[in-house]
Design an enzyme around this catalytic site. Structure first.
Site, PDB file in Angstrom:
ATOM      1  N   HIS A 136       0.777  -1.235  -0.129  1.00  0.00           N
ATOM      2  CA  HIS A 136      -0.016   0.033   0.150  1.00  0.00           C
ATOM      3  C   HIS A 136       0.911   1.325   0.010  1.00  0.00           C
ATOM      4  CE1 HIS A 136      -3.354   2.524   1.407  1.00  0.00           C
ATOM      5  NE2 HIS A 136      -2.438   3.268   2.006  1.00  0.00           N
ATOM      6  N   GLU A 137       1.779   1.089   0.792  1.00  0.00           N
ATOM      7  CA  GLU A 137       2.767   2.410   1.039  1.00  0.00           C
ATOM      8  C   GLU A 137       3.651   2.804  -0.528  1.00  0.00           C
ATOM      9  OE1 GLU A 137       2.308   4.619   2.987  1.00  0.00           O
ATOM     10  OE2 GLU A 137       1.065   3.282   4.388  1.00  0.00           O
ATOM     11  N   HIS A 140       1.405   4.251  -3.030  1.00  0.00           N
ATOM     12  CA  HIS A 140       1.386   5.676  -2.586  1.00  0.00           C
ATOM     13  C   HIS A 140       2.839   6.325  -3.477  1.00  0.00           C
ATOM     14  CE1 HIS A 140      -1.649   6.424  -0.358  1.00  0.00           C
ATOM     15  NE2 HIS A 140      -1.309   5.854   0.766  1.00  0.00           N
ATOM     16  N   GLU A 207      -6.339   7.233  -0.938  1.00  0.00           N
ATOM     17  CA  GLU A 207      -6.115   6.055  -0.112  1.00  0.00           C
ATOM     18  C   GLU A 207      -6.763   4.819  -0.820  1.00  0.00           C
ATOM     19  OE1 GLU A 207      -4.244   5.457   2.593  1.00  0.00           O
ATOM     20  OE2 GLU A 207      -3.760   7.453   2.738  1.00  0.00           O
TER      21      GLU A 207
END
Length: 288
Positions: A136-137, A140, A207
């Site tokens: 997930h990071e 980003h 997100e």
């Protein structure tokens, strides 16, 4: 990995940056008109610091430090493998000694990125869940929304600083300069409120995009969904003083810190339940 650009996210980032740039010009004009030129060097210096040292500042605010492969071999191996799957340079790996189970990404570009996890997170999640969070990071970083959020938060932070300085020192101004100084304070307050809502509108969508990107990197949406539920459930066990200490990084965390009804209404993140439902929908798509 079949990575497709999220044009919805890109469009929102472009629009947010355009509106913030216009707001910035109005802000500077108001400061010049009110003869509050003392703040312009402050804004310039703060902008440069935000752009070039945003990752360092984020780590400092969390009390985190870069860690070597010898210190955290499994974590480094995981980040390396997932970075290869995401077709990204391996970011700097950092760990924050905190009981708050969370993670964030920082940095101004894909080549100058940092992924940080807390010791609370490492002690809470299993391997598959941790992979989902790291992915997930990395999503980003892949989407480049970390840089946009860093730049976007700059204007809001400076405006808030001027408002606070105005309330602290405004009373000492004489009558002749008081009117212009009041204009600067009002302009700063308006800029802070508007940028606040622009950042939150972008943050919620980013997100969702990072959840989808992270699930595509690992090929396992259910692991990220499980991680989100685990982190969200553990927040109630974290001491309140720990939560207060890390509240300034809330917009960059994978799961926001717990808040009351008003806090949830203006949260930088969508509800965890909504994010989990979308991940489950994605998993059904991938299986079909």
């Amino acid at each position: 990995m079949d990575w497709k650009p999220d044009w919805g996210l890109r469009g929102r980032m472009v629009l947010t940056m355009f509106l913030l740039f216009a707001l910035y010009m109005v802000f500077v004009g108001a400061l010049v008109w009110s003869r509050s030129l003392i703040y312009l060097p402050l804004m310039g210096a703060f902008a440069l610091a935000q752009f070039f040292f945003s990752d360092r500042l984020a780590l400092y605010s969390m009390g985190a430090k870069e860690v070597t492969e010898e210190e955290y071999p499994d974590l480094h191996a995981m980040v390396s493998r997932l970075s290869q799957q995401a077709d990204l340079p391996k970011p700097t790996v950092a760990v924050a000694d905190s009981r708050v189970p969370n993670a964030f990404a920082a940095g101004r570009s894909q080549k100058k990125a940092t992924v940080c996890v807390t010791t609370g997170l490492l002690g809470t999640l299993d391997r598959n869940e941790l992979e989902g969070v790291i992915a997930h990071e990395l999503a980003h970083v892949k989407n480049r929304d970390v840089m946009v959020m860093t730049i976007a938060s700059f204007l809001s932070t400076v405006a808030f600083m001027i408002v606070r300085m105005g309330f602290w020192f405004g009373g000492g101004r004489n009558r002749q300069g008081g009117g212009g100084f009041l204009v600067a304070i009002v302009a700063s307050l308006v800029v802070w409120v508007v940028s606040f809502f622009l950042i939150r509108a972008l943050s919620r969508y980013r997100e969702f995009a990072a959840d989808r990107g992270g699930a595509l990197i690992t090929g396992n949406p259910s692991a990220l969904a499980s991680a989100l539920l685990t982190i969200d459930g553990r927040m109630d066990r974290v001491p309140k003083e720990d939560l207060r200490e890390q509240s300034e990084m809330n917009a960059f965390f994978i799961v926001p810190l717990k808040s009351d009804f008003i806090g949830r209404l203006f949260s930088t993140h969508p509800a965890t339940e909504t994010r989990v439902e979308r991940l489950r929908d994605l998993e059904r798509e991938m299986e079909s």
